[in-house]
Scaffold this active site. Sequence first.
Site, PDB file in Angstrom:
ATOM      1  N   THR A  20     -17.975  62.884  -3.069  1.00  0.00           N
ATOM      2  CA  THR A  20     -18.304  63.024  -1.653  1.00  0.00           C
ATOM      3  C   THR A  20     -18.900  64.391  -1.335  1.00  0.00           C
ATOM      4  O   THR A  20     -19.784  64.517  -0.484  1.00  0.00           O
ATOM      5  CB  THR A  20     -17.026  62.783  -0.810  1.00  0.00           C
ATOM      6  OG1 THR A  20     -16.651  61.419  -0.970  1.00  0.00           O
ATOM      7  CG2 THR A  20     -17.244  63.077   0.656  1.00  0.00           C
ATOM      8  N   SER A  69     -16.594  59.495  -8.148  1.00  0.00           N
ATOM      9  CA  SER A  69     -15.619  59.728  -9.228  1.00  0.00           C
ATOM     10  C   SER A  69     -14.908  58.471  -9.708  1.00  0.00           C
ATOM     11  O   SER A  69     -14.160  58.524 -10.685  1.00  0.00           O
ATOM     12  CB  SER A  69     -14.630  60.826  -8.861  1.00  0.00           C
ATOM     13  OG  SER A  69     -13.692  60.396  -7.930  1.00  0.00           O
ATOM     14  N   THR A 103     -13.041  62.926  -5.061  1.00  0.00           N
ATOM     15  CA  THR A 103     -11.591  63.076  -4.919  1.00  0.00           C
ATOM     16  C   THR A 103     -10.811  61.905  -5.520  1.00  0.00           C
ATOM     17  O   THR A 103      -9.614  62.027  -5.762  1.00  0.00           O
ATOM     18  CB  THR A 103     -11.207  63.232  -3.440  1.00  0.00           C
ATOM     19  OG1 THR A 103     -11.679  62.084  -2.723  1.00  0.00           O
ATOM     20  CG2 THR A 103     -11.801  64.488  -2.855  1.00  0.00           C
TER      21      THR A 103
HETATM   22  N1  ASP Z   1     -15.916  58.099  -3.528  1.00  0.00           N
HETATM   23  C1  ASP Z   1     -15.683  59.487  -3.625  1.00  0.00           C
HETATM   24  C2  ASP Z   1     -15.502  59.893  -5.072  1.00  0.00           C
HETATM   25  O1  ASP Z   1     -14.405  59.922  -5.569  1.00  0.00           O
HETATM   26  C3  ASP Z   1     -14.529  59.941  -2.844  1.00  0.00           C
HETATM   27  C4  ASP Z   1     -14.532  61.416  -2.655  1.00  0.00           C
HETATM   28  O2  ASP Z   1     -15.203  62.167  -3.319  1.00  0.00           O
HETATM   29  O3  ASP Z   1     -13.817  61.829  -1.761  1.00  0.00           O
HETATM   30  O4  ASP Z   1     -16.483  60.249  -5.687  1.00  0.00           O
END
Ligand code: ASP
Length: 339
Positions: A20, A69, A103
Amino acid sequence: MVNEAYAEKRRVYLFGTGGTISFVGANRTDFANYSYGGSQLTIEEMLARVPEAAELADVVAEQVINVGSTEVYPSDWLTLARRINERLAADGDAAGAAVTHGTATLEETAYFLNLTVRDARPVVVTGAMRPPSAMGTDADNNLLDAVRVAAAGQSAGRGALVVLNNEIQAARDVTKTDAYRVETFQSGHVGFLGYADADGGVVYYRRPEKRHTADSEFDVSGISELPRVDIAYGYAGADGTVIDALVEAGVDGIVAAGLGSGGSPAPFMDALQSAVDAGLPVTLATHVGTGRVVQTRRFTEAGYIVADNLHPKKARILMMLGLTQTGGRGELQRMMLEY
Ligand code: ASP
């Protein structure tokens, strides 16, 4: 910025992996659909948004991958750990390393680095809960804090660190606790280590007790593939279907994310016991979120390894690394208690 810790500007290696923190949404109120558009900033573009980072360190940016991720795989952990080890080993004057990451699996990558970066200098992993294109984004602040923490001398010797929302947490203990809130990363009862705070300082209140980084026995420099360990979730009515399928698939180990203090329904435990009897290493963890699975008489007699208070996802990673060195239950149990 007045801070003695940065009196002498040192190098920080910044590795971009996506998440993100790198995604560009359709508009300023796109807090949920931004990852579908496929538009992402590179690590150089992310750094260019935060010129303040250059006041703290001589930042050298490198894109490793650029993905959400959920698409980070164990092979990427190996690439990242190797790259960080190479960069730090070749530059004795560098202050440390920082990694930007989604995350969703951030805590898994951070714990892997905690076990495989063989250097006392800090490795700081950060991400964001709101993309850089959104109102009130935490992307820029978190990136700046990650560089700040990696550049600060007092961060050394504390293992891999996770920094978001001004909070510094130990890779071993931290876990994502909420799908959207910026304060999502928490370390349960053991709590955070310190703050990258409003005065520009980096302050610590404690250090992790378990083995990590420079004191780790795991060397991934010659490893191209990690053993396969999967997690089976215990719940009311769970039977042996998933366990049997894992054994049939030929996994190298199983972590059971059990109920409460580590147990699960009898049919589930019976299937686990058969796996142990067939020689497969099985670790019992708990999915309650905090607290330990201990070496009870029953678990010990049955031949299980217990995860202590390691999250099932972290117990899996430690098992994957442990199995590169040993298949022995006693050794794997020692590792569970030491790391
Ligand atoms: N979809 C995102 C990821 O894990 C969630 C984030 O980065 O907060 O890449």
